[in-house]
Design an enzyme around this catalytic site. Structure first.
Site, PDB file in Angstrom:
ATOM      1  N   LYS A 299       0.840  -1.218   0.000  1.00  0.00           N
ATOM      2  CA  LYS A 299       0.000   0.000   0.000  1.00  0.00           C
ATOM      3  C   LYS A 299       0.869   1.260   0.000  1.00  0.00           C
ATOM      4  O   LYS A 299       0.648   2.164  -0.796  1.00  0.00           O
ATOM      5  CB  LYS A 299      -0.933   0.010   1.227  1.00  0.00           C
TER       6      LYS A 299
ATOM      7  N   ARG B 175      -9.369   0.772   9.146  1.00  0.00           N
ATOM      8  CA  ARG B 175      -8.927  -0.584   9.468  1.00  0.00           C
ATOM      9  C   ARG B 175      -9.961  -1.328  10.309  1.00  0.00           C
ATOM     10  O   ARG B 175      -9.746  -2.483  10.652  1.00  0.00           O
ATOM     11  CB  ARG B 175      -7.628  -0.514  10.273  1.00  0.00           C
TER      12      ARG B 175
ATOM     13  N   ARG C 198      11.469  -5.583   4.683  1.00  0.00           N
ATOM     14  CA  ARG C 198      11.230  -4.146   4.493  1.00  0.00           C
ATOM     15  C   ARG C 198      12.251  -3.336   5.293  1.00  0.00           C
ATOM     16  O   ARG C 198      12.559  -3.661   6.434  1.00  0.00           O
ATOM     17  CB  ARG C 198       9.817  -3.794   4.967  1.00  0.00           C
TER      18      ARG C 198
ATOM     19  N   ARG D 217      11.652  -1.576  10.789  1.00  0.00           N
ATOM     20  CA  ARG D 217      10.606  -1.207  11.741  1.00  0.00           C
ATOM     21  C   ARG D 217      10.520  -2.245  12.848  1.00  0.00           C
ATOM     22  O   ARG D 217      10.613  -3.435  12.584  1.00  0.00           O
ATOM     23  CB  ARG D 217       9.253  -1.112  11.017  1.00  0.00           C
TER      24      ARG D 217
ATOM     25  N   ARG E 189      -0.011  -9.035  13.571  1.00  0.00           N
ATOM     26  CA  ARG E 189      -0.658  -8.035  12.715  1.00  0.00           C
ATOM     27  C   ARG E 189      -1.545  -8.700  11.662  1.00  0.00           C
ATOM     28  O   ARG E 189      -2.591  -8.168  11.295  1.00  0.00           O
ATOM     29  CB  ARG E 189       0.400  -7.150  12.048  1.00  0.00           C
TER      30      ARG E 189
END
Ligand code: ADP
Ligand code: AMP
Length: 216
Positions: free
Chosen positions: A13, A88, A127, A160, A171
């Site tokens: 996203k 969300r 990431r 992160r 998550r």
């Protein structure tokens, strides 16, 4: 153009939002980025949000909805916006609908970036992000030009805290329970578009442009 990006964490996203907001000249509003900025500045909001984010939980609706309403009330959102990571929950989706409705607006589309679970863990654990400008890279699929340095501002990239394997699993559970039902919510409103997010970044972007070109 008023767009919502839906999809599991790691679907791409943020990566696509950057490209879309440049092409359509609309602000990219990422609730995750807003929280991370507040965390780095140690604001009261950041201190509260961090407790949830580090554990892979959602920040409470009352807090998140207030932030988004404030942001959408800014002048630069008049001609459109791209929401990334919001809504969300069903409560957030309802609040967004009411807010836009009260202002005589509605979204053009909720665009789902469809990526099966088996891709997600590798995308998220690989990431790396720039703590300064928020740019996002991947060690294998989208590496920076110079190892661990941001292409845009040359800062050192970081991983992160919530991209570790155990937090990613939490998550994904949260996504399944609280966010995935929004797909049906927007389908019921005849407002859902779906793009296959498993291809390369530019290929997905091309498909998104074709979809947005046909959206009213
Ligand atoms: P989200 O904002 O949905 O959590 P990101 O845009 O940050 O996801 O993407 C998650 C990770 O996957 C990043 O490291 C990014 O560089 C990488 N990525 C994004 N899109 C693709 C793609 N189409 N193919 C492979 N990797 C991708
Ligand atoms: P993201 O950058 O979109 O992956 O978001 C990172 C984290 O910020 C999430 O795992 C949540 O803890 C929090 N967050 C972001 N957006 C929301 C939202 N709309 N509602 C609640 N929490 C959110």
């Amino acid at each position: 153009m008023k767009i919502i990006l839906l999809g599991p964490p790691g679907a791409g996203k943020g990566t696509q939002a950057k490209l879309i907001s440049e092409k359509y000249v609309i602000p990219h509003i990422s609730t995750g980025d807003i929280f991370r900025k507040n965390i780095s500045e140690k604001t009261p909001l950041g201190i509260e949000a961090k407790r949830y984010i580090d554990n892979g939980q959602l920040v409470p609706d009352e807090v998140t909805i207030g932030i988004v309403k404030d942001r959408l009330s800014m002048d630069d959102c008049e001609n459109g916006f791209l929401l990334d990571g919001f809504p969300r929950t069903a409560m957030q989706a309802d609040a967004l609908d009411s807010f836009l409705n009260d202002n005589g607006q509605k979204i053009n589309t909720a665009l789902l970036i469809d990526v099966p679970k088996e891709f997600i863990l590798e995308r998220m654990t690989g990431r790396r992000v720039c703590p300064s400008c928020g740019a996002s890279y991947h060690i294998k699929f989208n590496p920076p030009k110079v190892e661990m340095k941001c292409d845009i501002c040359n800062n050192s990239l970081i991983q992160r805290k919530d991209d570790t394997e155990s937090t990613v699993k939490e998550r994904l559970d949260v996504y399944d329970k609280q966010t995935q039902p929004l797909i049906q919510y927007y389908k019921d409103q005849n407002n859902l578009s779906v793009v296959n997010g498993t291809g390369e970044i530019n290929e997905v972007f091309g498909d998104i442009c074709n979809i947005l070109g046909a959206v009213k």
